[in-house]
Design a protein around this motif. Sequence first.
Motif, PDB file in Angstrom:
ATOM      1  N   LEU A 151       0.815  -1.230   0.000  1.00 16.34           N
ATOM      2  CA  LEU A 151       0.000   0.000   0.000  1.00 16.34           C
ATOM      3  C   LEU A 151       0.841   1.270   0.000  1.00 16.34           C
ATOM      4  N   PHE A 152       1.938   1.248   0.779  1.00 14.98           N
ATOM      5  CA  PHE A 152       2.666   2.503   0.989  1.00 14.98           C
ATOM      6  C   PHE A 152       3.954   2.653   0.166  1.00 14.98           C
ATOM      7  N   SER A 153       4.235   1.694  -0.717  1.00 12.95           N
ATOM      8  CA  SER A 153       5.385   1.861  -1.616  1.00 12.95           C
ATOM      9  C   SER A 153       4.907   1.803  -3.063  1.00 12.95           C
ATOM     10  N   PRO A 154       4.014   2.720  -3.461  1.00 11.03           N
ATOM     11  CA  PRO A 154       3.485   2.615  -4.821  1.00 11.03           C
ATOM     12  C   PRO A 154       4.519   3.023  -5.865  1.00 11.03           C
ATOM     13  N   SER A 155       4.675   2.184  -6.869  1.00 14.27           N
ATOM     14  CA  SER A 155       5.519   2.526  -8.013  1.00 14.27           C
ATOM     15  C   SER A 155       5.166   1.551  -9.140  1.00 14.27           C
ATOM     16  N   GLY A 156       5.573   1.878 -10.342  1.00 10.02           N
ATOM     17  CA  GLY A 156       5.301   0.995 -11.485  1.00 10.02           C
ATOM     18  C   GLY A 156       3.858   1.084 -11.939  1.00 10.02           C
ATOM     19  N   ARG A 157       3.381  -0.034 -12.496  1.00  6.59           N
ATOM     20  CA  ARG A 157       2.031  -0.060 -13.064  1.00  6.59           C
ATOM     21  C   ARG A 157       0.980  -0.201 -11.963  1.00  6.59           C
ATOM     22  N   LEU A 197      -2.241  -1.615 -10.476  1.00  6.46           N
ATOM     23  CA  LEU A 197      -3.065  -2.807 -10.693  1.00  6.46           C
ATOM     24  C   LEU A 197      -4.461  -2.640 -10.113  1.00  6.46           C
ATOM     25  N   LEU A 198      -4.535  -1.855  -9.028  1.00  9.30           N
ATOM     26  CA  LEU A 198      -5.830  -1.609  -8.380  1.00  9.30           C
ATOM     27  C   LEU A 198      -5.819  -0.197  -7.811  1.00  9.30           C
ATOM     28  N   ALA A 199      -6.898   0.542  -8.085  1.00 12.26           N
ATOM     29  CA  ALA A 199      -6.948   1.916  -7.593  1.00 12.26           C
ATOM     30  C   ALA A 199      -8.346   2.257  -7.114  1.00 12.26           C
ATOM     31  N   VAL A 200      -8.398   3.172  -6.130  1.00 14.50           N
ATOM     32  CA  VAL A 200      -9.691   3.706  -5.685  1.00 14.50           C
ATOM     33  C   VAL A 200      -9.712   5.152  -6.158  1.00 14.50           C
ATOM     34  N   GLY A 201     -10.471   5.415  -7.169  1.00 15.26           N
ATOM     35  CA  GLY A 201     -10.468   6.752  -7.777  1.00 15.26           C
ATOM     36  C   GLY A 201      -9.105   7.008  -8.389  1.00 15.26           C
ATOM     37  N   THR A 202      -8.464   8.096  -7.910  1.00 12.45           N
ATOM     38  CA  THR A 202      -7.121   8.392  -8.438  1.00 12.45           C
ATOM     39  C   THR A 202      -6.029   7.835  -7.523  1.00 12.45           C
ATOM     40  N   LEU A 203      -6.454   7.246  -6.396  1.00 19.79           N
ATOM     41  CA  LEU A 203      -5.482   6.740  -5.408  1.00 19.79           C
ATOM     42  C   LEU A 203      -5.053   5.306  -5.746  1.00 19.79           C
ATOM     43  N   PRO A 204      -3.762   5.117  -6.096  1.00 17.40           N
ATOM     44  CA  PRO A 204      -3.327   3.745  -6.407  1.00 17.40           C
ATOM     45  C   PRO A 204      -3.227   2.902  -5.135  1.00 17.40           C
ATOM     46  N   LEU A 205      -3.881   1.744  -5.152  1.00 22.46           N
ATOM     47  CA  LEU A 205      -3.831   0.855  -3.970  1.00 22.46           C
ATOM     48  C   LEU A 205      -2.770  -0.224  -4.135  1.00 22.46           C
ATOM     49  N   VAL A 206      -2.853  -0.930  -5.257  1.00 25.91           N
ATOM     50  CA  VAL A 206      -1.869  -1.994  -5.506  1.00 25.91           C
ATOM     51  C   VAL A 206      -1.123  -1.669  -6.800  1.00 25.91           C
ATOM     52  N   THR A 207       0.201  -1.642  -6.676  1.00 19.32           N
ATOM     53  CA  THR A 207       1.031  -1.387  -7.862  1.00 19.32           C
ATOM     54  C   THR A 207       2.031  -2.524  -8.021  1.00 19.32           C
TER      55      THR A 207
END
Lengths: 230, 241
Positions: free
Chosen positions: B69-75, B77-87
């Motif tokens: 959750l807290f190290s987002p980078s790359g593509r 994979l799952l997002a809530v609105g504009t917030l990336p959850l899983v990258t």
Amino acid sequence: MAFLEIDQVSFTYPKHDKPVLTEIDLQFDRAGITAVVGPNGCGKTTLTKLMIGVLQATEGEIRLTGRPIADFSLAEIGRRVGYVFQNPDLQLFCGTVAEEVGFGPANLGYEPAAVAERVGFYLDYFELTAYRNTFPMHLSHGEKQRLAIAAVLANEPDFLILDEPTTGLDAYRKRLLEDYLKKIARSGRGMILVSHDTAFVDRVAERVIVLENGRVIEDSRRKGKAADEA
Amino acid sequence: MKLDPRAKMVMALCLSGLALVYNSPLHLLLLLAVTVALLLSFRFELSAIGSYLKPFLSLMLFLFLIQCLFSPSGRVLLAVGTLPLVTTGGLLTGAGVVLRIVVVTAAAMLLATFSSRDFILGLVQWKVPYELAFMVFIALRFLPVFRDELVNVVTAVQLRGVDLKKVPWGQKIAMYSRLLFPVIYGAMLKAQRLAVSMESRGFRVYPRRTYLRRLNFRFVDYMVMLVFPVITIMLIVLQVS
């Protein structure tokens, strides 16, 4: 239907060849005091650990209120069956004696006032009030034993399993424990007592199960004991 | 394969050191494969690693999720609105953290492939003071005891009717941190009692100790103690540069 049923249970510890328990068949009702006795290493403690789901039977089945014990979580078993470990050090985990006694009732959702009342009662009964703010590990063995029993009783479970509850208790405290266990038995709750203290067993137990080499060699009932003594 | 305990200690140090330096799951997987191969060559039962890690599975899962959750980078994979959850980057970082724990635990198992007596003897022959060597041994010896204590506490808590699986994470963390203090303090009391017991049985009563047995290096031990640190240093330099 019995409260706790042990159906053809055998148990072997991992990496051991010899079974600790072999084809145990027992039933326990939610009434009366049953003592499990036998020499060291005959499987008494293992049997109680199977009854509370800490260990799983290698063969056979244990049922609690008719359902396989494997279907219950430890917490669900703990709400129905109070277990006092042989070594009190294994079950004391709070910062103070009062917290230890109040842990169960507080987590079962009792109001703070009810928890405080229960804590006060059990600390008083087991003469631990003077230590209410003491760290449990600083108590003597006998005091820890009393605290472990008080902490389990404070949950007021339907059934109790006490593994060597008199270890480290003086004669006066044994008497207090005996009185309380008889009181619990009279209130319609059952219990199993694992003990080497034959005098204590003789005074309280209505039923005595003798284990030897992992097998039940005797299961006898005695009249005029415990709950019968009104 | 038979090796001197000191050679195995060097191996464990090198593998743990590399596990701390590497971040990529691929590197860590390779490291794990090497460690497992070494353990198998010493006829170590691998299931023991699982039993050591089992009590910490929920913690590892928690760390994995936090990293995801807290190290987002790359593509994304799952997002809530504009917030990336899983990258993809978060997943790799999470997997890296979990693998690092597994590698360090597995590397520590190398120390379990020889007796405690050899462990102390090895350190003493390396001129480590006996008291210090014994202290290290006791610390290692107490790790499983400490783990068992944690397991006992968790069992005791549940037997008082608390379903830890149903407790919300926030409360669970608060409860665990509250339970940790008595466990640590209890361990300190045990250490104190152990010290009294040892001294009452004559520990350090004489300034000099003698030993019946001596450990002797063989050619293969020298090779291991040379090759492992050299490769480790090279890999660290390559990783850092």
